[in-house]
Design a protein around this motif. Sequence first.
Motif, mmCIF file in Angstrom:
data_model
loop_
_atom_site.group_PDB
_atom_site.id
_atom_site.type_symbol
_atom_site.label_atom_id
_atom_site.label_comp_id
_atom_site.label_asym_id
_atom_site.label_seq_id
_atom_site.Cartn_x
_atom_site.Cartn_y
_atom_site.Cartn_z
ATOM 1 N N MET A 240 0.833 -1.207 0.000
ATOM 2 C CA MET A 240 0.000 0.000 0.000
ATOM 3 C C MET A 240 0.868 1.258 0.000
ATOM 4 O O MET A 240 0.580 2.223 -0.726
ATOM 5 C CB MET A 240 -0.918 -0.011 1.222
ATOM 6 N N SER A 243 2.302 1.691 -3.404
ATOM 7 C CA SER A 243 1.254 2.179 -4.312
ATOM 8 C C SER A 243 1.089 3.689 -4.183
ATOM 9 O O SER A 243 1.002 4.413 -5.185
ATOM 10 C CB SER A 243 -0.073 1.480 -4.010
ATOM 11 N N MET A 244 1.038 4.173 -2.948
ATOM 12 C CA MET A 244 0.897 5.618 -2.737
ATOM 13 C C MET A 244 2.119 6.373 -3.254
ATOM 14 O O MET A 244 1.993 7.473 -3.800
ATOM 15 C CB MET A 244 0.674 5.900 -1.248
ATOM 16 N N LYS A 245 3.291 5.774 -3.081
ATOM 17 C CA LYS A 245 4.523 6.392 -3.580
ATOM 18 C C LYS A 245 4.480 6.499 -5.109
ATOM 19 O O LYS A 245 4.880 7.518 -5.683
ATOM 20 C CB LYS A 245 5.717 5.536 -3.149
ATOM 21 N N ILE A 247 1.798 6.657 -7.020
ATOM 22 C CA ILE A 247 0.791 7.650 -7.399
ATOM 23 C C ILE A 247 1.321 9.073 -7.225
ATOM 24 O O ILE A 247 1.143 9.946 -8.092
ATOM 25 C CB ILE A 247 -0.500 7.463 -6.573
ATOM 26 N N VAL A 248 2.016 9.324 -6.119
ATOM 27 C CA VAL A 248 2.445 10.677 -5.771
ATOM 28 C C VAL A 248 3.736 11.087 -6.484
ATOM 29 O O VAL A 248 3.850 12.219 -6.983
ATOM 30 C CB VAL A 248 2.631 10.802 -4.238
ATOM 31 N N SER A 257 -3.019 4.766 -12.853
ATOM 32 C CA SER A 257 -3.241 5.575 -11.653
ATOM 33 C C SER A 257 -4.465 5.068 -10.896
ATOM 34 O O SER A 257 -4.449 4.931 -9.669
ATOM 35 C CB SER A 257 -3.418 7.044 -12.043
ATOM 36 N N ALA A 261 -4.704 3.298 -7.112
ATOM 37 C CA ALA A 261 -5.600 3.949 -6.141
ATOM 38 C C ALA A 261 -6.639 2.956 -5.609
ATOM 39 O O ALA A 261 -6.844 2.831 -4.398
ATOM 40 C CB ALA A 261 -6.284 5.151 -6.782
ATOM 41 N N LEU A 264 -5.487 0.214 -3.073
ATOM 42 C CA LEU A 264 -5.437 0.495 -1.634
ATOM 43 C C LEU A 264 -6.631 -0.123 -0.922
ATOM 44 O O LEU A 264 -6.497 -0.722 0.146
ATOM 45 C CB LEU A 264 -5.387 2.003 -1.393
#
Length: 309
Positions: A240, A243-245, A247-248, A257, A261, A264
């Motif tokens: 998770m 994944s956020m890394k 996306i950002v 994307s 998202a 998660l």
Amino acid sequence: MNSEKENLQSQNIASKSLFYRFSQFVGFLLGARVFVAVLLTFALYVSTFFLFNQEESLRNFVFDFKVHGIIFCTVLCILAGGIINQFYDFEKDHIVKPFRTRIQSFIKQKYFLYAYLTLSITSLGVAWMISYRVFIFFLIYQFFMWYYSHKLSRILIVNNLTFVSLTLYPFFGMMVYYETFSMKVFLMAIFLFLMLLCIDIAKDTLTKSVDKAFGYTTIPNYFKGKTTKLILISLLMIAMAVSMKIIVRTNVWGFMSDYFAVGLFVFISCIYFLLNDSRRSKFITLNILRLWVFIGIIAMLLNGIESKL
């Protein structure tokens, strides 16, 4: 009357022979894990064209016979690896996968070994025609696939790490071939590694008793259930975070994307099922993760098509 009986007997013999041949064919497909090879081939083509080789046109890619040769060698190695793995796991599969073992019993084990040698030699022969570096690449691949089935699959933690590494090995080769080194590719590789590692450990939780009986030291049959659950949840939480890394900090967009998202929430649902310590929950978690990997391949394909238009 006699002629009618003879005709009926001959028809029965022919139908039995046809069924036997068909069973042999299906048994070979299952033994070689052809369906897994098809999925990995599809994933290789998608990742090669849309991730590692974004600059080349479709026309140039189609006529890049060196790439097709490398993927062809990969497919042969995967088929050979599936055969040698089922050869070493034959006794365990009698209990874990009785239907598949029953179908495979229509073919003698020596013919599986003949097929393994044929596929391995053909793969190395094609690799040698491409280049000696490709030959060495696949020679190492084949050795570790055999050694994993022979020895490493019984060693704690090493079995999981080796299995996942061998699954990703062809993708690593393509990344090196195209010299695609970027933060996005690196993070996506870590994400896929974590996903496959979770799948392999979750699979072992469903066969821990059989694995222990046949001398396979896995995380579920070595540690307590709570420890195994904690390991899986920790890996999912790291996935998770990755994944956020992605996306950002990377330039993923479109379907990819959305994939990371939505992932998660998928991982949160998997953690929820793992907290409910039952065999059914483990089975559901395993299949959710498998399906999510496949959806990731489709998302990459759709994202790549959108970018090429």
